[in-house]
Design an enzyme around this catalytic site. Structure first.
Site, PDB file in Angstrom:
ATOM      1  N   SER A 194       7.014   1.370 -14.369  1.00 55.14           N
ATOM      2  CA  SER A 194       7.839   1.106 -13.184  1.00 55.14           C
ATOM      3  C   SER A 194       7.456  -0.146 -12.407  1.00 55.14           C
ATOM      4  O   SER A 194       8.154  -0.503 -11.453  1.00 55.14           O
ATOM      5  CB  SER A 194       7.808   2.322 -12.239  1.00 55.14           C
ATOM      6  OG  SER A 194       8.606   3.362 -12.760  1.00 55.14           O
ATOM      7  N   LYS A 219      10.170  -2.564 -11.907  1.00 57.96           N
ATOM      8  CA  LYS A 219      11.122  -2.452 -10.805  1.00 57.96           C
ATOM      9  C   LYS A 219      10.976  -3.606  -9.816  1.00 57.96           C
ATOM     10  O   LYS A 219      11.894  -3.873  -9.024  1.00 57.96           O
ATOM     11  CB  LYS A 219      10.951  -1.113 -10.085  1.00 57.96           C
ATOM     12  CG  LYS A 219      11.449   0.094 -10.902  1.00 57.96           C
ATOM     13  CD  LYS A 219      11.290   1.383 -10.101  1.00 57.96           C
ATOM     14  CE  LYS A 219      11.959   2.587 -10.790  1.00 57.96           C
ATOM     15  NZ  LYS A 219      11.190   3.118 -11.904  1.00 57.96           N
ATOM     16  N   SER A 277       9.946   5.496  -6.615  1.00 59.13           N
ATOM     17  CA  SER A 277      10.134   4.966  -7.961  1.00 59.13           C
ATOM     18  C   SER A 277      11.314   5.652  -8.641  1.00 59.13           C
ATOM     19  O   SER A 277      11.285   5.948  -9.840  1.00 59.13           O
ATOM     20  CB  SER A 277       8.860   5.151  -8.799  1.00 59.13           C
ATOM     21  OG  SER A 277       8.799   4.220  -9.857  1.00 59.13           O
TER      22      SER A 277
END
Length: 407
Positions: A117, A120, A175
């Site tokens: 993640s 991101k 997340s």
């Protein structure tokens, strides 16, 4: 077309990993609404990513973007640098000065690895200008299609209207892959967003990065590097909205039917920022992004400020089987960075267009430091099987209103 997203381990191995994670690593990030894990068969690991049980060694040749010394294997420091922290076990890490762009130390900075993640950050760099926090959007059920099995989620409810700021807090704090998919839809769809992210990475000079999913979920061929993730964080911090979202420890998220419409509290899964789960808050921390998948291990990129300096640290996949190792190694490298800034000669730059110091083989040999005492590459082969068994699987829990859970 977006590559298929599949689970990386067979059911028995997944159960073993979950069991080990519960004992060794504690609770995984919670989500407001469960997402049932998929049962699709495993696929080949991403190129550049170590297979379970295989020696975890960097490629024989790595990129030299930002400086020749950044392409060398093992820990690298420059003249005048203090000794590196003991016990560093990550496959890759990097310490940089955000203001000058100087890279102060690194280990396998250009090793392409699954980012989880932390990708991101690139998603936000790419989509925030197109989908600001002031817009509102009614979520269609189809916008939540295509999420990987076991994805982390903040709790988006189809048919409900959200402000862009709510969705972005869902991305940065929880997340939430559900928030990512809705924002990607608002940006024109997942395929367009993946293409836009790749173009953004290329424009930043992030040549190790290959984007296959907008949320960082494991996908064949999806990789990034400590160097590239640092570029994404540095770029993001120039955007006031990015900086605000990544530095937010706690917030309220709009409720749905499960909460009778009442907002519920969410805490940042970046525990150096939120101070949850026994991880102390780091003094002067601005924030960043953490990640975990069974394939990528733990990844973390952080920024902190002290005495007029902003230090960036990225850590990818610590191998030592200890609780919260990604946080303790990041903390140690931040401390080291504040000691080294202004004292250590840089080994590279985050601005490749500018001249970068050349790596003299003789100098590199004397300044390369291995804090483990096992040699430059010796530590990389340790504990591969244990690291897989102890991987923290995202456990998706139903969130009750106003009640915070451990990350």
């Amino acid at each position: 077309m977006r590559a298929p997203i599949t689970v990386q381990f067979s059911r028995p191995l997944a159960i073993a990993a979950l069991t080990a994670a519960a004992v060794v690593c504690g609770a995984a990030p919670a989500a407001a609404h469960p997402v049932k894990p998929g049962t699709t068969p495993p696929v080949k690991p991403s190129p550049g990513a170590p297979r379970a049980g295989a020696p975890k060694q960097p490629p024989s040749a790595m990129s030299t973007v930002g400086g020749a010394q950044l392409g060398l294997p093992g820990p690298q420091t420059g003249e005048g640098a203090p000794a590196l922290p003991a016990g560093l076990s990550a496959l890759s890490w990097m310490v940089s000065d955000a203001d000058t762009g100087q890279v102060l130390a690194a280990s396998n900075a250009h090793w392409p690895l699954p980012p989880a993640s932390t990708l991101k950050m690139l998603f936000a760099d790419t989509v925030l200008p197109a989908v600001p926090g002031t817009v509102s959007h009614k979520v269609e059920p189809a916008e939540l299609n295509g999420m990987g099995g076991g994805s982390s989620a903040v709790g988006i409810v189809p048919g409900q209207t959200y402000q862009g700021a709510d969705l972005w807090r869902g991305v940065f704090l929880r997340s939430g892959n559900d928030a990512v998919h809705v924002l990607a839809s608002m940006n024109g769809g997942v395929p367009k967003t993946v293409s836009d992210m790749q173009a953004k990475a290329d424009s930043l000079g992030a040549k190790d990065t290959h984007v296959r999913s907008p949320d960082g979920y494991d996908a064949e061929g999806q990789v990034s590097s400590a160097y590239d993730l640092t570029l994404f964080l540095r770029s993001g911090l120039r955007n006031k909205d990015f900086k605000e979202y990544c530095s937010t420890a706690d917030a309220k998220f709009p409720g749905g039917p499960n909460t009778k419409g009442k907002p519920f509290g969410i805490s940042n899964t970046n525990r150096m920022l939120s101070g949850t789960g026994g991880v102390p808050k780091y003094p002067g921390l601005i924030g960043g992004k953490n990640g975990y998948t069974s394939h990528a291990g733990n990844t973390l990129a952080e920024a902190a400020t002290r005495d007029g300096h902003t230090i960036l640290v990225t850590v990818m996949n610590p191998q030592e089987n200890k609780r919260d190792k990604v946080y303790t190694e990041t903390r140690a490298l931040l401390d080291w960075g504040f000691t080294a800034v202004g004292r250590a000669a840089p080994i590279g730059t985050l601005d490749p267009a500018k001249p970068a110091p050349a790596a003299d083989p003789k100098t590199a040999a004397t300044t390369t430091t291995d804090s483990s005492g096992l040699g430059v590459l010796g530590w990389t082969g340790l504990g591969a099987g244990a690291a897989v068994a102890a991987g923290v699987a995202y456990v998706v829990l139903k969130r009750r209103p106003e009640k915070r859970r451990r990350v």
